[in-house]
Design a protein around this motif. Structure first.
Motif, short mmCIF file in Angstrom:
data_model
loop_
_atom_site.label_atom_id
_atom_site.label_comp_id
_atom_site.label_asym_id
_atom_site.label_seq_id
_atom_site.Cartn_x
_atom_site.Cartn_y
_atom_site.Cartn_z
N CYS A 81 0.85 -1.20 0.00
CA CYS A 81 0.00 0.00 0.00
C CYS A 81 0.89 1.24 0.00
N SER A 82 0.55 2.21 -0.85
CA SER A 82 1.34 3.45 -0.93
C SER A 82 0.82 4.52 0.02
N SER A 102 -7.51 2.46 0.72
CA SER A 102 -6.12 2.02 0.68
C SER A 102 -5.68 1.98 -0.78
N ILE A 103 -4.58 2.66 -1.09
CA ILE A 103 -4.14 2.83 -2.48
C ILE A 103 -2.92 1.96 -2.75
N HIS A 129 -5.24 0.24 -7.70
CA HIS A 129 -6.32 -0.38 -6.95
C HIS A 129 -6.60 0.48 -5.72
N ALA A 130 -7.86 0.81 -5.50
CA ALA A 130 -8.28 1.59 -4.34
C ALA A 130 -9.39 0.81 -3.63
N ALA A 158 -1.34 8.52 -8.25
CA ALA A 158 -2.44 7.54 -8.17
C ALA A 158 -3.73 8.21 -7.71
N VAL A 159 -3.62 9.06 -6.68
CA VAL A 159 -4.80 9.77 -6.18
C VAL A 159 -5.36 10.71 -7.25
#
Length: 303
Positions: A81-82, A102-103, A129-130, A158-159
């Motif tokens: 997870c980042s 969770s990213i 994936h979120a 990613a966000v």
């Protein structure tokens, strides 16, 4: 189904749309084509690379990845997870909700389906994936799986792509208004010019209804003069029950007045009005404006 040529499937429309919209824009490198799970088509990935344009798609297929002995899902399960990201949204009942996601993100080789591996090459794509942490029991867990050819080098990237994808619902709201409100699919005009003119007008109307719905939620304190004419505001004032005539009449006040014309009950427990009641209300408001114009005595005469 993967062995059926793409040009014999209904999903060919996604490729046609990609090609035509890119041509219309004239700058493929600046375009990002955002699609839901129906557009998770390997041919679309290849066509985007051929045209030099970008895509961001919610995936529904767990494709072969890396050396072909694993899948996207298996790679993402091993990806750390980042970080997390909090979002706000409304559920199916219109109630405001918050969720912490969770990213995870990774760059990997995505392979074509087995039946298409002789025709299409592998693609280097980014996967995001979120997944919601600790979802409530009364609704389904949020779990977005995105695939893109845009660069995703860190958590912020990613966000950023998640935020882009979330805008898709506003686009869907516009098209739902265009189809159900304007009933654009029921047009029976006989020439292409008349049809094109009517569609252009309907797009403006649908945009205004969609924009008004969103604006009332995101900027309820905005000045109503930016949206409604003085005549419209006066008519909405007159149509509002005395008990609901607030001393401070902001944008939200007038949007609710329009929605009530469209059948909105405006109870304390009701979610904010949606495009359907606002569409109906705007139709009635237009009739009221025209009625007021007709009833106005001609200039130079005694009223």
């Amino acid at each position: 189904m993967t062995r059926i040529p793409i040009d014999q499937k209904e999903s060919i429309r996604w490729l046609d749309n990609l090609r035509r919209s890119t041509e219309l824009a004239g700058e493929p490198g600046r375009c990002v084509h955002i699609g839901d799970r129906e557009s998770d088509i390997y041919e679309l990935y290849c066509l985007a690379e051929e045209l030099g344009t970008k895509f961001l798609v919610r995936s529904c297929v767990d494709r072969l990845a890396q050396d072909g002995k694993t899948t996207i899902a298996q790679v993402m399960e091993r990806t750390p997870c980042s970080g997390t990201h909090e979002i706000q949204f409304r559920d199916a009942k219109g109630k405001e909700q918050r969720a912490v996601l969770s990213i995870r993100y990774a760059t990997m080789t995505v392979r074509p389906p087995i039946g298409k591996q002789k025709k299409y090459i592998n693609q280097e794509l980014q996967i995001i994936h979120a997944e919601e942490l600790n979802p409530p029991e009364d609704r389904e867990r949020i779990h977005w799986k995105l695939i893109t050819n845009l660069p995703v080098k860190n958590h912020a990237d990613a966000v950023h792509k998640l935020d882009w994808y979330s805008k898709r619902w506003k686009i869907e709201t516009f098209f739902r208004t265009l189809k159900t409100g304007c009933r654009i699919e029921e047009l029976r005009l006989t020439t292409i010019n008349r049809l094109a003119n009517c569609i252009a007008l309907c797009c403006v109307v649908a945009w205004r209804v969609s924009w008004l719905t969103i604006l009332a939620r995101e900027a309820p304190e905005a000045t109503p003069a930016a949206v409604f004419t003085e005549t419209e505001r006066n008519l909405l004032d007159s149509s509002t029950p005395k008990l609901r005539r607030a001393p401070s009449r902001n944008l939200a006040f007038y949007v609710r007045a329009v929605a009530r014309l469209g059948g909105y009950l405006d109870r304390a427990s009701d979610p904010p009005p949606g495009t359907t009641v606002i569409w109906r209300g705007m139709t009635r408001l237009a009739d009221l404006v025209e009625g007021a114009r007709i009833s106005r005595p001609p200039a130079g005469t005694c009223g």
